[in-house]
Design a protein around this motif. Structure first.
Motif, PDB file in Angstrom:
ATOM      1  N   LEU A 233       0.913  -1.194   0.012  1.00  0.00           N
ATOM      2  CA  LEU A 233      -0.153  -0.010  -0.060  1.00  0.00           C
ATOM      3  C   LEU A 233       0.920   1.282  -0.026  1.00  0.00           C
ATOM      4  O   LEU A 233       1.909   1.400   0.658  1.00  0.00           O
ATOM      5  N   THR A 234       0.494   2.217  -0.634  1.00  0.00           N
ATOM      6  CA  THR A 234       1.189   3.544  -0.564  1.00  0.00           C
ATOM      7  C   THR A 234       0.038   4.367  -0.221  1.00  0.00           C
ATOM      8  O   THR A 234      -1.090   4.744  -0.800  1.00  0.00           O
ATOM      9  N   LEU A 235      -0.010   4.806   1.159  1.00  0.00           N
ATOM     10  CA  LEU A 235      -0.935   5.673   1.555  1.00  0.00           C
ATOM     11  C   LEU A 235      -0.575   7.279   1.647  1.00  0.00           C
ATOM     12  O   LEU A 235       0.517   7.746   1.797  1.00  0.00           O
ATOM     13  N   PRO A 236      -1.674   8.059   1.498  1.00  0.00           N
ATOM     14  CA  PRO A 236      -1.308   9.348   1.583  1.00  0.00           C
ATOM     15  C   PRO A 236      -1.123   9.910   2.941  1.00  0.00           C
ATOM     16  O   PRO A 236      -1.337  11.068   3.142  1.00  0.00           O
ATOM     17  N   TRP A 237      -1.303   9.097   4.079  1.00  0.00           N
ATOM     18  CA  TRP A 237      -1.203   9.561   5.390  1.00  0.00           C
ATOM     19  C   TRP A 237       0.134   9.152   5.822  1.00  0.00           C
ATOM     20  O   TRP A 237       0.795   8.279   5.598  1.00  0.00           O
ATOM     21  N   TYR A 336       2.792   6.627  20.991  1.00  0.00           N
ATOM     22  CA  TYR A 336       1.446   6.872  20.213  1.00  0.00           C
ATOM     23  C   TYR A 336       1.773   6.650  18.851  1.00  0.00           C
ATOM     24  O   TYR A 336       2.853   6.550  18.358  1.00  0.00           O
ATOM     25  N   THR A 337       0.727   6.339  17.968  1.00  0.00           N
ATOM     26  CA  THR A 337       1.006   6.382  16.406  1.00  0.00           C
ATOM     27  C   THR A 337      -0.002   7.563  15.917  1.00  0.00           C
ATOM     28  O   THR A 337      -1.186   7.442  15.943  1.00  0.00           O
ATOM     29  N   VAL A 338       0.704   8.643  15.621  1.00  0.00           N
ATOM     30  CA  VAL A 338       0.307   9.958  15.288  1.00  0.00           C
ATOM     31  C   VAL A 338      -0.238  10.140  13.901  1.00  0.00           C
ATOM     32  O   VAL A 338       0.763   9.977  13.167  1.00  0.00           O
ATOM     33  N   ASN A 339      -1.466  10.171  13.552  1.00  0.00           N
ATOM     34  CA  ASN A 339      -1.653  10.525  12.140  1.00  0.00           C
ATOM     35  C   ASN A 339      -1.374  11.881  12.071  1.00  0.00           C
ATOM     36  O   ASN A 339      -2.001  12.743  12.282  1.00  0.00           O
ATOM     37  N   GLU A 340      -0.227  12.651  11.275  1.00  0.00           N
ATOM     38  CA  GLU A 340       0.273  13.717  11.083  1.00  0.00           C
ATOM     39  C   GLU A 340      -0.877  14.683  10.400  1.00  0.00           C
ATOM     40  O   GLU A 340      -0.776  15.820  10.643  1.00  0.00           O
ATOM     41  N   GLU A 341      -1.534  14.006   9.707  1.00  0.00           N
ATOM     42  CA  GLU A 341      -2.630  14.896   8.620  1.00  0.00           C
ATOM     43  C   GLU A 341      -3.652  15.475   9.665  1.00  0.00           C
ATOM     44  O   GLU A 341      -4.028  16.643   9.553  1.00  0.00           O
ATOM     45  N   ASP A 342      -4.161  14.773  10.596  1.00  0.00           N
ATOM     46  CA  ASP A 342      -5.473  15.055  11.288  1.00  0.00           C
ATOM     47  C   ASP A 342      -5.459  14.430  12.830  1.00  0.00           C
ATOM     48  O   ASP A 342      -6.639  14.520  13.293  1.00  0.00           O
ATOM     49  N   VAL A 343      -4.561  13.702  13.061  1.00  0.00           N
ATOM     50  CA  VAL A 343      -4.624  13.141  14.368  1.00  0.00           C
ATOM     51  C   VAL A 343      -5.769  12.105  14.601  1.00  0.00           C
ATOM     52  O   VAL A 343      -6.031  11.873  15.739  1.00  0.00           O
ATOM     53  N   HIS A 344      -6.400  11.803  13.682  1.00  0.00           N
ATOM     54  CA  HIS A 344      -7.683  10.811  13.647  1.00  0.00           C
ATOM     55  C   HIS A 344      -6.968   9.316  13.253  1.00  0.00           C
ATOM     56  O   HIS A 344      -6.349   9.540  12.187  1.00  0.00           O
ATOM     57  N   PRO A 345      -7.562   8.275  13.718  1.00  0.00           N
ATOM     58  CA  PRO A 345      -7.281   7.192  12.883  1.00  0.00           C
ATOM     59  C   PRO A 345      -7.854   6.695  11.481  1.00  0.00           C
ATOM     60  O   PRO A 345      -8.647   7.502  11.165  1.00  0.00           O
ATOM     61  N   VAL A 347      -9.508   3.905   9.643  1.00  0.00           N
ATOM     62  CA  VAL A 347     -10.322   2.539  10.147  1.00  0.00           C
ATOM     63  C   VAL A 347     -10.923   2.113   8.839  1.00  0.00           C
ATOM     64  O   VAL A 347     -11.988   2.872   8.414  1.00  0.00           O
ATOM     65  N   GLY A 348     -10.607   1.076   8.313  1.00  0.00           N
ATOM     66  CA  GLY A 348     -11.629   0.567   7.272  1.00  0.00           C
ATOM     67  C   GLY A 348     -10.859  -0.054   6.272  1.00  0.00           C
ATOM     68  O   GLY A 348      -9.525  -0.168   6.440  1.00  0.00           O
ATOM     69  N   GLU A 349     -11.440  -0.508   4.953  1.00  0.00           N
ATOM     70  CA  GLU A 349     -10.800  -1.313   4.082  1.00  0.00           C
ATOM     71  C   GLU A 349      -9.949  -0.552   3.194  1.00  0.00           C
ATOM     72  O   GLU A 349     -10.083   0.702   2.810  1.00  0.00           O
ATOM     73  N   SER A 350      -8.842  -0.996   2.810  1.00  0.00           N
ATOM     74  CA  SER A 350      -7.697  -0.468   2.143  1.00  0.00           C
ATOM     75  C   SER A 350      -8.050  -0.586   0.538  1.00  0.00           C
ATOM     76  O   SER A 350      -9.002  -1.379   0.249  1.00  0.00           O
ATOM     77  N   ALA A 351      -7.128   0.048  -0.233  1.00  0.00           N
ATOM     78  CA  ALA A 351      -7.198  -0.324  -1.692  1.00  0.00           C
ATOM     79  C   ALA A 351      -7.085  -1.762  -1.963  1.00  0.00           C
ATOM     80  O   ALA A 351      -7.395  -2.345  -3.337  1.00  0.00           O
ATOM     81  N   ARG A 398     -13.007   6.643   7.017  1.00  0.00           N
ATOM     82  CA  ARG A 398     -12.196   5.859   6.114  1.00  0.00           C
ATOM     83  C   ARG A 398     -11.148   6.394   5.496  1.00  0.00           C
ATOM     84  O   ARG A 398     -10.717   7.593   5.718  1.00  0.00           O
ATOM     85  N   ILE A 399     -10.306   5.321   4.855  1.00  0.00           N
ATOM     86  CA  ILE A 399      -8.848   5.700   4.607  1.00  0.00           C
ATOM     87  C   ILE A 399      -8.837   6.837   3.293  1.00  0.00           C
ATOM     88  O   ILE A 399      -7.938   7.306   3.317  1.00  0.00           O
ATOM     89  N   ASP A 400      -9.961   6.642   2.576  1.00  0.00           N
ATOM     90  CA  ASP A 400      -9.833   7.649   1.414  1.00  0.00           C
ATOM     91  C   ASP A 400     -10.695   9.031   1.847  1.00  0.00           C
ATOM     92  O   ASP A 400     -11.025   9.800   0.803  1.00  0.00           O
ATOM     93  N   ARG A 401     -10.734   9.313   2.982  1.00  0.00           N
ATOM     94  CA  ARG A 401     -11.442  10.522   3.462  1.00  0.00           C
ATOM     95  C   ARG A 401     -10.458  11.881   3.119  1.00  0.00           C
ATOM     96  O   ARG A 401      -9.292  11.703   3.082  1.00  0.00           O
TER      97      ARG A 401
END
Ligand SMILES: Cc1cc2nc3c(=O)[nH]c(=O)nc-3n(C[C@H](O)[C@H](O)[C@H](O)COP(=O)(O)OP(=O)(O)OC[C@H]3O[C@@H](n4cnc5c(N)ncnc54)[C@H](O)[C@@H]3O)c2cc1C
Length: 413
Positions: A233-237, A336-345, A347-351, A398-401
């Motif tokens: 996976l290549t995530l934008p997060w 912590y595992t910090v989501n640098e984009e919006d600090v929210h997790p 959760v959901g199906e990936s690509a 969701r991952i593509d939000r």
């Protein structure tokens, strides 16, 4: 080759909650794979496990309520006659310093969504919590210089908040899962994610063993990026393991009265009791203390820094002036595992079809875990539950939000 309907990678509070929420609502065969020797080897073992509901976004408030409902009714949720963990409903006291409008505003906001809160001033603070100083000024944690304290504050108490032992919870979930037929394996490190035709097919362990499953869930906490990479996976997060320091000290017997979970916003600390009130745990709520990124979650400094220790201890003494400057003080660190984009997790199906993520929980994952488990279990099994479920729309995480707009990127988001 062994097969399961669902493989969960990681037996932290998130992985075990997902497995348990799946097991209690479906007949799916579930395998949990954990590289460590037991539960709580990752973020969960270091967690302060504070269960508070006040968040800035309504969906977070609802998820926290749904998660905390499970901790407050832990025997009902786990189905265990004698669970190890028990919720300490000490309340969560918010102390915003001189901003008395904040308290009234937040009280109205919490009441509107049905969260039980009380508001009071200095006299009631001292009646309920005689060890507290009602000062509204921030202590000078850099120089340690004293000031003349000034009262006149207002305080918001979440009456149903509290904390619970995180490792005891994970052990209870382990027992509940195994009792329901979930296979939980320790010393089982996942190294490869098998896939074909754009869908996940199973995993390969470090031992070389292969397991097949049409659904695989990455609940690997701070190690999540390794598994997402293994899945291609290549995530934008950017999900970054981040070193978080915590202190603990003996609570002296002469410190009068109860101590709730306190969030001293002016001083930038939180504290709570543990071990049936024998110890105090102290941590930070400042974004500045959530910036130390870690490359390798298996190797980081697990001791607290001297400057952190001195600053937080000074802040603690300012709020609890009866606390003597003696006795052993210790520190530890977790990630912590910090989501640098919006600090929210996420959760959901990936690509990759069938490969789900439940990652990037910053300092929120413990309280949310039973609700996150419900959210994913519902998506995967198609089954709702009449108890301990959540109605929050999974699209929220969701991952593509697009990144969620958020005023503060600290743990107080
Ligand atoms: C100091 C601190 C204080 C906190 N305080 C609070 C709080 O007060 N309230 C709150 O709500 N939250 C709090 N949190 C956050 C919360 O604890 C975390 O969000 C939560 O524990 C994350 O759980 P997890 O299951 O995702 O991760 P983890 O607990 O890290 O579990 C992941 C598991 O996956 C396993 N694993 C990793 N890679 C593999 C692999 N390849 N194969 C097999 N297994 C693997 C790991 O060994 C680990 O056991 C705090 C966190 C810290 C560090």
């Amino acid at each position: 080759m062994k097969r399961a309907d669902v493989i969960v990678i990681g037996a932290g509070i998130i992985g075990l909650s997902i497995a348990w929420q799946l097991a209690r609502r479906s007949h799916l065969s579930i395998t949990v794979l954990e590289k460590g020797a037991g539960t709580g080897e990752g973020s969960t073992g270091a967690s302060s496990a504070i269960c508070r509901t006040r968040y800035s976004l309504d969906n977070m408030i609802q998820l926290a309520r749904d998660g905390i409902a499970a901790y407050r009714h832990w025997a009902d949720f786990t189905g265990l006659a004698t669970p190890r963990a028990a919720f300490a409903e000490d309340g969560v006291l918010w102390m915003p310093g001189a901003d008395t409008d904040w308290v009234e505003r937040e009280h109205r906001r919490m009441q509107a969504v049905g969260v039980a809160t009380d508001v009071f001033g200095d006299d009631e603070l001292l009646r309920r919590y005689p060890a507290f100083s009602p000062c509204t000024l921030a202590p000078d944690t850099e120089t340690g210089e004293a000031h003349t304290c000034r009262g006149g504050g207002r305080y918001l108490l979440e009456t149903e908040g509290g904390y619970i032992d995180p490792v005891a919870c994970a052990d209870d979930l382990l027992q509940a899962c195994r009792g329901a037929g979930v296979a939980v394996r320790f010393g089982a490190q996942v190294q490869g994610i098998a896939q074909s035709g754009g869908a996940v097919r199973g995993v390969t362990l470090a031992s070389g063993e292969q397991l097949a499953a049409p659904v695989v869930i990455n609940a690997a906490g701070p190690w999540c990026n390794q598994l997402s990479r293994a899945a291609g996976l290549t995530l934008p997060w950017h999900l970054r393991p981040t070193r978080i320091q915590v202190l603990y000290l003996e609570r002296p017997g002469d410190l009068a009265g109860p101590i709730p979970v306190a969030v001293d916003m002016a001083a930038g600390i939180y504290f709570r009791c543990q071990n049936r009130g024998q110890q105090l745990v102290v941590g930070s709520v400042l974004e500045a203390d959530e910036r130390e990124r870690i490359d390798d979650p298996d190797h980081f400094n697990r001791s607290a820094d001297d400057d952190f220790t001195h600053a937080k201890l000074h802040a603690l003494h300012h709020r609890l002036p009866q606390l003597p400057y003696r006795g052993a003080l210790r520190g530890y660190c977790g990630l912590y595992t910090v989501n640098e984009e919006d600090v929210h997790p996420l959760v959901g199906e990936s690509a990759l079809k069938g490969f789900y993520l439940a990652n990037g929980f910053s300092g929120h994952g413990f309280k949310l875990a039973p609700a996150i488990g419900a959210m994913l279990a519902r998506q995967i099994s198609g089954e709702a539950c009449t108890t301990f479920d959540t109605a929050v729309d999974p699209a929220f995480f969701r991952i593509d939000r697009a990144p969620i707009a958020i005023a503060s990127k600290s743990v107080l988001a």
